[in-house]
Write a protein that holds these residues in place. Structure first.
Motif, mmCIF file in Angstrom:
data_model
loop_
_atom_site.group_PDB
_atom_site.id
_atom_site.type_symbol
_atom_site.label_atom_id
_atom_site.label_comp_id
_atom_site.label_asym_id
_atom_site.label_seq_id
_atom_site.Cartn_x
_atom_site.Cartn_y
_atom_site.Cartn_z
ATOM 1 N N GLY A 64 35.885 27.480 51.141
ATOM 2 C CA GLY A 64 34.528 27.789 51.543
ATOM 3 C C GLY A 64 33.490 27.372 50.535
ATOM 4 N N GLY A 65 33.927 26.923 49.341
ATOM 5 C CA GLY A 65 33.007 26.440 48.323
ATOM 6 C C GLY A 65 32.443 27.539 47.440
ATOM 7 N N TYR A 66 31.874 27.135 46.334
ATOM 8 C CA TYR A 66 31.209 28.067 45.419
ATOM 9 C C TYR A 66 29.801 28.362 45.923
ATOM 10 C CZ TYR A 66 34.911 27.249 41.997
ATOM 11 O OH TYR A 66 36.128 27.172 41.347
ATOM 12 N N GLY A 67 29.372 29.585 45.667
ATOM 13 C CA GLY A 67 28.008 29.931 46.046
ATOM 14 C C GLY A 67 26.986 29.312 45.129
ATOM 15 N N ALA A 68 27.370 29.098 43.877
ATOM 16 C CA ALA A 68 26.491 28.460 42.894
ATOM 17 C C ALA A 68 27.354 27.871 41.792
ATOM 18 C CB ALA A 68 25.492 29.460 42.308
ATOM 19 N N ALA A 69 26.809 26.852 41.146
ATOM 20 C CA ALA A 69 27.477 26.248 39.987
ATOM 21 C C ALA A 69 26.422 25.941 38.939
ATOM 22 C CB ALA A 69 28.227 24.983 40.379
ATOM 23 N N VAL A 70 26.770 26.162 37.672
ATOM 24 C CA VAL A 70 25.863 25.912 36.558
ATOM 25 C C VAL A 70 26.582 24.999 35.569
ATOM 26 C CG1 VAL A 70 24.487 26.932 34.715
ATOM 27 C CG2 VAL A 70 24.814 28.184 36.864
ATOM 28 N N ILE A 71 25.959 23.886 35.215
ATOM 29 C CA ILE A 71 26.539 22.928 34.284
ATOM 30 C C ILE A 71 25.819 23.062 32.961
ATOM 31 C CG2 ILE A 71 27.052 20.504 33.851
ATOM 32 C CD1 ILE A 71 26.954 20.036 36.859
ATOM 33 N N ALA A 102 24.450 34.387 44.372
ATOM 34 C CA ALA A 102 25.757 34.026 44.923
ATOM 35 C C ALA A 102 26.737 35.188 44.818
ATOM 36 C CB ALA A 102 26.297 32.799 44.193
ATOM 37 N N LEU A 103 26.737 35.885 43.681
ATOM 38 C CA LEU A 103 27.632 37.027 43.521
ATOM 39 C C LEU A 103 27.271 38.144 44.492
ATOM 40 C CD1 LEU A 103 27.848 37.104 39.616
ATOM 41 C CD2 LEU A 103 29.630 36.357 41.212
ATOM 42 N N ALA A 104 25.965 38.326 44.713
ATOM 43 C CA ALA A 104 25.528 39.351 45.668
ATOM 44 C C ALA A 104 25.982 39.018 47.077
ATOM 45 C CB ALA A 104 24.005 39.484 45.617
ATOM 46 N N ALA A 105 26.134 37.695 47.363
ATOM 47 C CA ALA A 105 26.609 37.262 48.676
ATOM 48 C C ALA A 105 28.130 37.201 48.730
ATOM 49 C CB ALA A 105 26.016 35.895 49.014
ATOM 50 N N ASP A 106 28.799 37.784 47.728
ATOM 51 C CA ASP A 106 30.258 37.844 47.662
ATOM 52 C C ASP A 106 30.884 36.448 47.599
ATOM 53 O OD1 ASP A 106 32.502 39.479 47.408
ATOM 54 O OD2 ASP A 106 33.036 39.235 49.523
ATOM 55 N N ALA A 107 30.249 35.554 46.845
ATOM 56 C CA ALA A 107 30.753 34.187 46.680
ATOM 57 C C ALA A 107 31.049 33.932 45.210
ATOM 58 C CB ALA A 107 29.730 33.179 47.191
ATOM 59 N N PRO A 108 32.039 33.117 44.913
ATOM 60 C CA PRO A 108 32.338 32.804 43.507
ATOM 61 C C PRO A 108 31.270 31.904 42.891
ATOM 62 C CG PRO A 108 33.737 31.504 44.961
ATOM 63 C CD PRO A 108 32.970 32.450 45.844
ATOM 64 N N VAL A 109 31.149 31.983 41.575
ATOM 65 C CA VAL A 109 30.185 31.173 40.828
ATOM 66 C C VAL A 109 30.946 30.393 39.765
ATOM 67 C CG1 VAL A 109 28.159 31.204 39.315
ATOM 68 C CG2 VAL A 109 28.319 32.812 41.229
ATOM 69 N N VAL A 113 43.750 26.639 36.480
ATOM 70 C CA VAL A 113 43.909 27.413 37.709
ATOM 71 C C VAL A 113 43.634 26.478 38.892
ATOM 72 C CG1 VAL A 113 43.085 29.399 39.018
ATOM 73 C CG2 VAL A 113 43.161 29.487 36.514
ATOM 74 N N ASP A 114 44.530 26.480 39.868
ATOM 75 C CA ASP A 114 44.388 25.573 41.015
ATOM 76 C C ASP A 114 43.470 26.132 42.094
ATOM 77 O OD1 ASP A 114 46.100 23.722 39.860
ATOM 78 O OD2 ASP A 114 47.879 24.661 40.733
ATOM 79 N N GLU A 115 43.601 27.400 42.398
ATOM 80 C CA GLU A 115 42.827 28.005 43.475
ATOM 81 C C GLU A 115 42.161 29.273 42.961
ATOM 82 O OE1 GLU A 115 42.593 27.010 46.716
ATOM 83 O OE2 GLU A 115 44.050 25.355 46.719
ATOM 84 N N VAL A 116 40.981 29.552 43.475
ATOM 85 C CA VAL A 116 40.294 30.796 43.149
ATOM 86 C C VAL A 116 40.138 31.604 44.426
ATOM 87 C CG1 VAL A 116 37.997 29.744 43.428
ATOM 88 C CG2 VAL A 116 38.257 31.810 42.060
ATOM 89 N N GLU A 117 40.419 32.887 44.318
ATOM 90 C CA GLU A 117 40.314 33.754 45.489
ATOM 91 C C GLU A 117 38.855 33.892 45.914
ATOM 92 O OE1 GLU A 117 42.111 37.443 44.600
ATOM 93 O OE2 GLU A 117 44.077 36.599 44.124
ATOM 94 N N SER A 118 38.677 34.177 47.175
ATOM 95 C CA SER A 118 37.325 34.393 47.676
ATOM 96 C C SER A 118 36.776 35.706 47.120
ATOM 97 C CB SER A 118 37.335 34.433 49.207
ATOM 98 O OG SER A 118 38.193 35.465 49.664
ATOM 99 N N GLY A 119 35.476 35.845 47.179
ATOM 100 C CA GLY A 119 34.847 37.056 46.674
ATOM 101 C C GLY A 119 34.049 36.784 45.421
ATOM 102 N N ALA A 120 33.296 37.795 45.004
ATOM 103 C CA ALA A 120 32.419 37.665 43.842
ATOM 104 C C ALA A 120 33.244 37.598 42.563
ATOM 105 C CB ALA A 120 31.443 38.837 43.800
ATOM 106 N N ARG A 121 33.142 36.512 41.867
ATOM 107 C CA ARG A 121 33.821 36.322 40.588
ATOM 108 C C ARG A 121 33.176 35.149 39.879
ATOM 109 N NH1 ARG A 121 38.744 37.219 41.238
ATOM 110 N NH2 ARG A 121 38.511 38.018 43.342
ATOM 111 N N VAL A 122 33.327 35.110 38.568
ATOM 112 C CA VAL A 122 32.767 34.037 37.753
ATOM 113 C C VAL A 122 33.915 33.189 37.220
ATOM 114 C CG1 VAL A 122 31.528 33.483 35.633
ATOM 115 C CG2 VAL A 122 30.685 35.301 37.115
ATOM 116 N N VAL A 123 33.806 31.882 37.410
ATOM 117 C CA VAL A 123 34.815 30.936 36.939
ATOM 118 C C VAL A 123 34.181 30.073 35.860
ATOM 119 C CG1 VAL A 123 36.356 29.053 37.564
ATOM 120 C CG2 VAL A 123 35.925 30.898 39.203
ATOM 121 N N VAL A 124 34.825 30.019 34.683
ATOM 122 C CA VAL A 124 34.384 29.156 33.589
ATOM 123 C C VAL A 124 35.435 28.069 33.429
ATOM 124 C CG1 VAL A 124 33.733 29.023 31.167
ATOM 125 C CG2 VAL A 124 33.257 31.103 32.464
#
Length: 670
Positions: free
Chosen positions: A490-497, A368-375, A468-479
């Motif tokens: 556009g949604g998260y590229g991946a999510a891990v629970i 997901a990060l390689a595809a420039d999507a948040p995780v 945090v209410d909104e996360v910017e597009s692009g590769a980043r990790v949200v905990v």
């Protein structure tokens, strides 16, 4: 405001319907009825039904609501006079008075307590401001294309203004639910009817308001606890005066006095934020059900997951399913992977191992990060290491002063999460061990570990006091902790629970249901599998809640839960009430409750974990505050509530002391 006539001055009754039926706002079960008062001729114009008044009751002035005016009183004795009309603004019309009475009866409470929830405190300056003119611009019927994924939605939308349908909506993953709810509200408004949309918290309300504005403009207002008293009262008055058609809000907005109500929506009814902490503890979902029945309006209860209570409405035939077909569900859902944190596929990378990420999850995040999507990484606790146990016997580490849970901060210091007392020399009360281990890892610690695992990638944390209410597009990790996940366009590229056992292992009837709801809320923000989206749940794939997410089948899981509860005799298959307080007080109260045939009392038992004792009994919370459950057949729910009210009246009239809490349908049973 109509002042009281001068002391000693001659009083003359109003020429028309001089007797006012006033409900004193006392909050006492044995006084929960209207009392007759004479209305003076000088008060006649202002004393309209629904206004706030002051009356003399048992020698003191108390607040009240004028519920009705009649020509004669059935009381044979002498009537007192209405002291004054506080304001000529009617705040409780006959329809809302009927709703408040029904809610009080449903929850074995008093009508005055419900009115305090339904009607905000008066703000005199705001009340005197001339009402704003409502918009005359017609509202266009929105394009129903967004609902095309749900086969029965077309007929539901077409019948909203005529047959008042009721439905439980199962939103698909990646659904733009604020847009869909805005379309429902606009459909009702276009037909000339009002709407109420209830969401759990301010973040959801902000998203919903943003979606509604293009369709409704100034025809809608928001109501939430965060508004100041003046702003909240001004918006509430706008709804009562009919200058707005749609009210968007949190918990108490379900009581909004919308004119010609045509639709009520409750989104994510299983969220803890919708649990009312004030007596008589009505849930917005149940209030919406009562209002839909009494005011003959459409009702939608929606969410990514489904509560057992909502499913019971469908099972009973009172509401209908509003669901997508399986092909659409599969197309819109991310690829779901479940594996234990002890799985053989744990990453060989030492950095990934330290972050507790199995190899599959690590690969999904990297892709997901390689595809420039948040995780997104979801952890059940905020803080650093918020839960500790003895390393020898695994018993929970507790504070020796207040018995609260111990935690570890980033500096390595151990302290109590409840009282803050530092613990400098831990010794286990069970086995005498002096070493500790982490039970769960908090968001801060997880963010540190992920920062090492994903070097150079921005790390963002959301939870606790910093959401945090909104996360910017692009590769980043949200905990993020559950419920604090930022919205990603556009949604998260991946999510891990992670640390799923902390949610599943709770000693609570709703543990599985809550886990499914939280996991589906995360999965609902992940891109579909056709766009590379992946949802990884670090849990045993054989568990029923995990299987429900893998299949993305909240309806099936809710049905399974409902069947189990029916077999075991748990709500909502039965009607249940809890009585909490000191042991002697609750036993005396339960002994005075005349249960319907087949009813039974269970307990006493200690209060479930996380449930606070009744107000006024905190000092006694050393094991003396306990709970008794009362269980009857579902068909006897009204009789149970009436029996509880009768017992409250008996308790009040006999001046029995000691704080207790009586709650119908308690959210936590244990």
């Amino acid at each position: 405001m109509s002042a009281a006539p001068a002391e000693g001055g001659a009083r003359s009754p109003a020429p028309d319907r001089p007797v006012g039926k006033v409900l004193p706002l006392l909050g006492l079960a044995h006084l929960d009825r209207p009392f007759d008062y004479l209305i003076d001729s000088t008060q006649d114009a202002d004393a309209v039904v629904g206004v706030r008044v002051r009356v003399r009751f048992s020698g003191r002035l108390v607040d009240g609501i004028l519920l009705d005016r009649v020509a004669e009183s059935e009381h044979t004795g002498r009537l007192g006079w209405l002291d004054r009309v506080v304001s000529p603004e009617p705040v409780l019309g006959p329809e809302m008075a009927a709703v408040c009475r029904a809610v009080a009866d449903r929850y074995a409470g008093t009508m005055s307590d419900v009115i305090r929830l339904a009607v905000p405190p008066r703000h005199a300056r705001t009340e005197k401001t001339p009402p704003a003119e409502g918009s005359d611009e017609p509202i266009d019927v929105p394009d129903p294309a967004g609902w095309s994924a749900y086969p029965t939605a077309k007929s539901f939308l077409a019948s909203m203004h005529s047959s008042n349908p009721r439905a439980v909506w199962q939103a698909t993953a990646s659904e733009d639910w604020p847009a869909r709810l805005a379309e429902l509200a606009a459909t009702a408004a276009a037909a000339g009817r009002g709407a109420i949309l209830v969401v759990p918290d301010q973040r959801d309300l902000d998203r919903l308001d943003k979606a509604c504005r293009p369709l409704l403009g100034e025809r809608c207002v928001t109501l939430a606890a965060g508004l100041g008293p003046a702003a909240r009262y001004r918006r509430w008055l706008a709804a009562r005066r009919g200058t707005v058609d749609v009210v968007l809000g949190t918990r108490s907005a379900v009581f909004a006095p919308v004119h010609d109500l045509g639709l009520i929506v409750v989104w994510d009814d299983g969220d803890d934020s919708l649990v009312e902490p004030r007596a008589p503890y009505p849930h917005p979902r149940e209030v919406a059900v009562l209002r839909a029945h009494l005011q003959r309006c459409a009702l939608v209860i929606g969410g990514f997951a489904r509560t057992v209570e909502a499913h019971s409405l469908v099972t009973a035939g009172w509401a209908h399913d509003l669901v997508a077909d399986r092909a659409t569900v599969r197309a819109r859902t991310a690829r779901v992977i479940a594996l234990s944190d002890e799985d053989r596929r744990v990453a060989r990378d030492p950095l990934a191992r330290s972050a507790r990420i199995p190899a599959v999850a690590f690969d999904a995040a990297r892709a997901a990060l390689a595809a420039d999507a948040p995780v997104l990484f979801s952890v059940p606790r905020r803080g650093y290491i918020p839960s500790l146990a003895c390393a020898r016997c695994r018993a929970h580490a507790r504070c020796r002063t207040c018995h609260g849970p111990l935690q570890l901060d980033a500096a390595g210091a151990i302290s109590c999460r409840w009282c803050g007392r530092p613990e400098r020399s831990f010794r286990c009360a069970e086995c005498g061990g002096t070493e500790i281990r982490a039970l769960t890892t908090g968001a801060r610690r997880t963010a540190e570990e992920l920062g090492r695992a994903f070097a150079g990638v921005p790390i963002l944390t959301s939870g606790g006091a910093t959401i945090v209410d909104e996360v910017e597009s692009g590769a980043r990790v949200v905990v993020a902790t559950p419920g604090a996940e930022p919205h990603a366009d556009g949604g998260y590229g991946a999510a891990v629970i992670l640390d799923t056992w902390a949610q599943l292992d709770r000693a609570d009837l709703r543990a599985g249901e809550d886990a499914v709801r939280r996991w589906m809320a995360v999965g609902g923000q992940v891109r579909p599998h056709t766009e590379g989206g992946a949802l990884v749940i670090v849990a045993d794939a054989g568990l029923a809640p995990v299987q429900a997410v893998i299949r993305w089948d909240p309806v099936g899981f809710a049905g399974h839960e409902f069947a189990q509860r029916a077999e075991l005799g748990f709500p909502p298959a039965v009607a249940m009430a809890s009585v909490d307080g000191a042991l002697a007080s609750i036993r005396a109260f339960v002994d005075s409750v005349e249960l319907p045939p087949g009813g039974e009392a269970l307990g006493p038992v200690p209060l479930p974990a996380g449930v606070r004792p009744p107000a006024g009994s905190e000092d006694a919370y050393d094991g003396d505050v306990e709970r008794i459950l009362l269980r009857v057949d579902r068909r006897d729910g009204k009789r149970l509530a009436a029996a509880l009210v009768a017992a409250q009246i008996h308790r009040n009239t006999h001046h029995e002391t000691g704080p207790i809490r009586v709650q119908v349908d308690p959210p936590t049973i244990g």
